[in-house]
Motif scaffolding. Sequence first.
Motif, short mmCIF file in Angstrom:
data_model
loop_
_atom_site.label_atom_id
_atom_site.label_comp_id
_atom_site.label_asym_id
_atom_site.label_seq_id
_atom_site.Cartn_x
_atom_site.Cartn_y
_atom_site.Cartn_z
N VAL A 72 3.22 28.48 40.72
CA VAL A 72 2.65 28.54 42.06
C VAL A 72 3.24 29.76 42.77
CG1 VAL A 72 2.26 26.07 42.24
CG2 VAL A 72 4.47 27.01 42.95
N ASP A 73 2.60 30.16 43.85
CA ASP A 73 3.05 31.35 44.57
C ASP A 73 4.41 31.15 45.22
OD1 ASP A 73 1.01 32.96 43.87
OD2 ASP A 73 0.41 33.47 45.92
N HIS A 121 -0.13 27.85 46.99
CA HIS A 121 -0.83 28.63 45.98
C HIS A 121 -2.19 29.04 46.54
CE1 HIS A 121 -0.85 30.19 41.96
NE2 HIS A 121 -2.06 29.70 41.72
#
Length: 232
Positions: A72-73, A121
Amino acid sequence: KPLELVMLFAFLATSVTTTELLARAQAEAVEASRRADEVTRLSHLGSETLNAGTPERALGAIARVIRDELRVDSCAIDRVLGVEQSEVAHAGAWPPADGAHTRVLPLTAHGDAVGRLRLYHPTDIMLDRAQDEFLEALTYYAALGVERMRLEGEAAHAEGLREANRLKDILLATVSHDLRTPLTTIKALAQDAALRGDENAMVIEEQADRLSGLVNDLLDLSRIKGGTFRTN
């Protein structure tokens, strides 16, 4: 020939069964290897968490592992402060871009809510069963880290109170001791004035005795708290 057909079908059935068993064994081996890797990562993370110099560093390591494993970001960890939430660790791009999809998980320790974990995300956060199980295990470590932060804060506050109380006792004992000399002088001067017939001398001496009693009480109190008071 019938016998050859029977043998052929038996061979085909055996081959199909063997292939299925082999595929199942291979899948189980892959799953076992995946779980072994997961246990190894969790054990390593647990060791890092317990040995981290500060809870903030431990929570930062947890946030990075979650971000990297789930791809995920960013990942953020918050702690509960009364009714407010306060961020204590994050990993990844921050702040997240507008339109980021969010997933929030509560952090609990001993049945009490201690914080929350947030995932960001650009697209929907879709996790398979293995990733969900991994995330559940990591939230446990995160909850322990947040709880450790709370306990260390309470310990530091208690130590500060003890130190302040110790300094107060020292100041009390010092002031009480320093007051005895001028009170003794005042009483001596009052006695001299009484011999000269000063009508106010008796009142001055009585008040000096009263203040001396209060000072002695303060000194006894400081000795009691310091553990040096002795009874006859």
